[in-house]
Write a protein that holds these residues in place. Structure first.
Motif, PDB file in Angstrom:
ATOM      1  N   ALA A 232       1.690  -2.672  -4.759  1.00 49.69           N
ATOM      2  CA  ALA A 232       2.531  -3.348  -3.764  1.00 49.69           C
ATOM      3  C   ALA A 232       3.629  -2.414  -3.263  1.00 49.69           C
ATOM      4  CB  ALA A 232       3.137  -4.614  -4.363  1.00 49.69           C
ATOM      5  N   ILE A 233       4.214  -1.647  -4.174  1.00 51.19           N
ATOM      6  CA  ILE A 233       5.263  -0.702  -3.788  1.00 51.19           C
ATOM      7  C   ILE A 233       4.687   0.404  -2.902  1.00 51.19           C
ATOM      8  CG2 ILE A 233       6.870   1.037  -4.674  1.00 51.19           C
ATOM      9  CD1 ILE A 233       7.182  -0.770  -7.169  1.00 51.19           C
ATOM     10  N   ASP A 234       3.529   0.939  -3.298  1.00 51.42           N
ATOM     11  CA  ASP A 234       2.896   1.996  -2.502  1.00 51.42           C
ATOM     12  C   ASP A 234       2.531   1.499  -1.108  1.00 51.42           C
ATOM     13  OD1 ASP A 234       3.080   3.817  -4.564  1.00 51.42           O
ATOM     14  OD2 ASP A 234       1.078   3.382  -5.352  1.00 51.42           O
ATOM     15  N   LEU A 235       2.106   0.245  -1.026  1.00 51.49           N
ATOM     16  CA  LEU A 235       1.725  -0.320   0.264  1.00 51.49           C
ATOM     17  C   LEU A 235       2.931  -0.399   1.197  1.00 51.49           C
ATOM     18  CD1 LEU A 235      -0.468  -1.526   2.003  1.00 51.49           C
ATOM     19  CD2 LEU A 235      -0.136  -3.720   0.853  1.00 51.49           C
ATOM     20  N   VAL A 236       4.061  -0.815   0.662  1.00 55.29           N
ATOM     21  CA  VAL A 236       5.276  -0.886   1.472  1.00 55.29           C
ATOM     22  C   VAL A 236       5.740   0.513   1.870  1.00 55.29           C
ATOM     23  CG1 VAL A 236       7.743  -1.430   1.373  1.00 55.29           C
ATOM     24  CG2 VAL A 236       6.062  -3.116   0.636  1.00 55.29           C
ATOM     25  N   MET A 237       5.699   1.442   0.937  1.00 52.63           N
ATOM     26  CA  MET A 237       6.151   2.804   1.238  1.00 52.63           C
ATOM     27  C   MET A 237       5.223   3.506   2.221  1.00 52.63           C
ATOM     28  SD  MET A 237       7.725   4.157  -2.386  1.00 52.63           S
ATOM     29  CE  MET A 237       8.668   5.434  -1.552  1.00 52.63           C
ATOM     30  N   PRO A 241       8.012   5.753   7.569  1.00 55.54           N
ATOM     31  CA  PRO A 241       7.678   7.099   8.063  1.00 55.54           C
ATOM     32  C   PRO A 241       8.414   8.235   7.364  1.00 55.54           C
ATOM     33  CG  PRO A 241       9.001   5.884   9.664  1.00 55.54           C
ATOM     34  CD  PRO A 241       8.613   4.905   8.610  1.00 55.54           C
ATOM     35  N   GLU A 242       9.531   7.952   6.684  1.00 58.04           N
ATOM     36  CA  GLU A 242      10.304   9.027   6.058  1.00 58.04           C
ATOM     37  C   GLU A 242       9.783   9.406   4.675  1.00 58.04           C
ATOM     38  OE1 GLU A 242      11.562   6.070   6.756  1.00 58.04           O
ATOM     39  OE2 GLU A 242      12.773   6.300   8.577  1.00 58.04           O
ATOM     40  N   THR A 243       8.894   8.599   4.094  1.00 53.60           N
ATOM     41  CA  THR A 243       8.463   8.842   2.720  1.00 53.60           C
ATOM     42  C   THR A 243       7.229   9.738   2.660  1.00 53.60           C
ATOM     43  OG1 THR A 243       7.026   6.885   2.695  1.00 53.60           O
ATOM     44  CG2 THR A 243       9.328   6.572   2.051  1.00 53.60           C
ATOM     45  N   GLU A 244       7.016  10.314   1.473  1.00 54.40           N
ATOM     46  CA  GLU A 244       5.837  11.160   1.275  1.00 54.40           C
ATOM     47  C   GLU A 244       4.550  10.344   1.323  1.00 54.40           C
ATOM     48  OE1 GLU A 244       6.238  13.256  -2.355  1.00 54.40           O
ATOM     49  OE2 GLU A 244       8.007  14.416  -1.729  1.00 54.40           O
ATOM     50  N   GLN A 245       4.642   9.054   0.938  1.00 52.21           N
ATOM     51  CA  GLN A 245       3.456   8.199   0.910  1.00 52.21           C
ATOM     52  C   GLN A 245       3.085   7.654   2.287  1.00 52.21           C
ATOM     53  OE1 GLN A 245       6.133   7.965  -1.028  1.00 52.21           O
ATOM     54  NE2 GLN A 245       5.650   7.330  -3.126  1.00 52.21           N
ATOM     55  N   LEU A 249      -0.826   7.160  10.472  1.00 52.87           N
ATOM     56  CA  LEU A 249      -0.501   6.285  11.598  1.00 52.87           C
ATOM     57  C   LEU A 249       0.956   5.837  11.549  1.00 52.87           C
ATOM     58  CD1 LEU A 249      -3.651   3.972  11.956  1.00 52.87           C
ATOM     59  CD2 LEU A 249      -2.991   5.930  13.359  1.00 52.87           C
ATOM     60  N   THR A 250       1.495   5.740  10.341  1.00 53.67           N
ATOM     61  CA  THR A 250       2.908   5.390  10.193  1.00 53.67           C
ATOM     62  C   THR A 250       3.782   6.461  10.824  1.00 53.67           C
ATOM     63  OG1 THR A 250       2.498   4.155   8.150  1.00 53.67           O
ATOM     64  CG2 THR A 250       4.741   4.948   8.518  1.00 53.67           C
ATOM     65  N   LYS A 251       3.491   7.704  10.525  1.00 52.65           N
ATOM     66  CA  LYS A 251       4.283   8.807  11.070  1.00 52.65           C
ATOM     67  C   LYS A 251       4.168   8.879  12.590  1.00 52.65           C
ATOM     68  CE  LYS A 251       3.648  11.528   6.851  1.00 52.65           C
ATOM     69  NZ  LYS A 251       3.057  12.755   6.264  1.00 52.65           N
ATOM     70  N   LYS A 252       3.031   8.463  13.104  1.00 54.01           N
ATOM     71  CA  LYS A 252       2.795   8.570  14.538  1.00 54.01           C
ATOM     72  C   LYS A 252       3.347   7.383  15.321  1.00 54.01           C
ATOM     73  CE  LYS A 252      -0.935   9.380  17.889  1.00 54.01           C
ATOM     74  NZ  LYS A 252      -2.396   9.565  18.064  1.00 54.01           N
ATOM     75  N   TYR A 253       3.247   6.164  14.734  1.00 52.66           N
ATOM     76  CA  TYR A 253       3.513   4.971  15.533  1.00 52.66           C
ATOM     77  C   TYR A 253       4.657   4.079  15.037  1.00 52.66           C
ATOM     78  CZ  TYR A 253      -0.910   5.791  17.983  1.00 52.66           C
ATOM     79  OH  TYR A 253      -1.915   6.322  18.740  1.00 52.66           O
ATOM     80  N   ILE A 254       5.101   4.232  13.797  1.00 55.21           N
ATOM     81  CA  ILE A 254       6.104   3.309  13.264  1.00 55.21           C
ATOM     82  C   ILE A 254       7.483   3.956  13.266  1.00 55.21           C
ATOM     83  CG2 ILE A 254       6.848   2.003  11.229  1.00 55.21           C
ATOM     84  CD1 ILE A 254       3.980   1.507  10.532  1.00 55.21           C
TER      85      ILE A 254
END
Length: 331
Positions: A232-237, A241-245, A249-254
């Motif tokens: 659950a924690i990994d899914l949220v992280m 976009p700032e986290t290593e995980q 698509l997060t880095k590109k769109y969120i």
């Protein structure tokens, strides 16, 4: 009562509630289950859909089945905070003309905030503060809201005219956001058939207030293994976009990912979902089933996402199944 017996009773009670609601509400299984999950998890739910899809009928039916006090607040641009929480009035009945507090419609177990995005931000905030604190303050006096307390807010799609979008920080206070879709042809046929029937469908009172609170307690006893909590924690992280995980698509769109409330909500909703399906332990599959409804209103997209035609659904549909394989979680 033994744990197995308590589990079987709880699952049976929840299923009876679902069946009874099904006598009135046709289809919409995801919506019905989502509202029940939020009620038993102690949170609130936001439903988004066009008018006429049965959102009001659902909460009114739930109140009848659970024998809880129900109120409806129709949000309009001229609605004031006092119209929701209540206000001080002059009491002329005692002959002293003293001020007393007149409770507003927020003082109920199940509150329907209909078309919440048609009211001004000031009025929206009055409701959302009561949701968060479960109290209402008038002057120097604080009034408790009796448990269980569930706000089911309905929202028109943002592109419809005359709406005030809820700020992202306030959206985060809703445990889940559920998209209400049009019924299938088969369900629509059933709805029309029931409409032309002369006899009104009778529904029974299934649970008491005390039994609902007991179901809440049992759901909190659902075991959460360390690897499921980590998932659950990994899914949220993966949405941050700032986290290593962070997912690609997060880095590109969120622009902004889910807050820590997202991880809490995944576990709380997952526990109730597991209980509904007869288990006293939380599985990764339970978290995955809850993920879209829990996270879709907690991520803020950037300009590139909008220009490329992306939305929270398309992005989460890629992120959710990828987390287990990237972290090595057992799915």
């Amino acid at each position: 009562m033994q744990p197995d017996a308590a589990l079987q009773l709880a699952t049976r009670q929840i299923n009876r509630v679902r069946e009874e609601i099904g006598k009135i509400i046709v289809g919409q299984k995801e919506v019905v289950d989502g509202v029940l999950i939020c009620l038993l998890a102690g949170g609130h739910v936001l439903l988004e859909g066009v008018p006429g899809l049965g959102k009001t009928t659902l909460l009114r039916t739930l109140a009848r089945v659970l024998h809880l006090k129900y109120s409806r607040i129709q949000f309009t641009p001229d609605l004031m905070p006092g119209d929701i929480v209540g206000s001080m009035i002059i009491d002329t009945e005692t002959g002293t003309k003293a001020l007393r507090f007149q409770p507003g419609p927020i003082f109920a177990h199940l509150v329907l905030a209909d078309e919440i995005n048609r009211a001004t931000p000031k009025t929206q905030s009055a409701l959302l503060e009561a949701m968060q604190e479960h109290t209402v303050t008038s002057g120097t006096t604080t009034h408790e809201l009796e448990a269980p307390f569930l706000v089911m807010a309905t929202q028109n799609p943002i592109e419809m005219e005359g709406t005030y979008p809820l700020p992202e920080a306030q959206l985060d206070r809703f445990l889940m956001k559920i998209l209400v879709k049009y019924p299938s042809r088969e369900d629509l046929s059933t709805i029309v058939t029931r409409t032309i029937q002369k006899e009104e469908t009778q529904i029974e009172n299934i649970l008491t207030r005390e039994e609902i609170l007991e179901l809440r307690r049992i759901s909190r006893d659902v075991l959460v293994a360390p690897h499921v909590q980590s998932y659950a924690i990994d899914l949220v992280m993966a949405t941050q976009p700032e986290t290593e995980q962070a997912h690609e698509l997060t880095k590109k769109y969120i622009r902004y990912g889910s807050s820590p409330r997202g991880a809490q909500a995944l576990v709380e909703c997952g526990q109730v979902y597991a209980l509904m399906h007869g288990r006293l332990h939380l599985a990764i599959e339970d978290v995955q089933m809850m993920a879209a409804a829990v996270l879709r209103h907690r991520i803020i997209l950037n300009f590139d996402a909008h220009s490329d035609g992306q939305n929270p659904e398309t992005i989460l549909s890629k992120i959710i199944p990828s987390v287990g394989s990237r972290t090595g979680a057992r799915v």
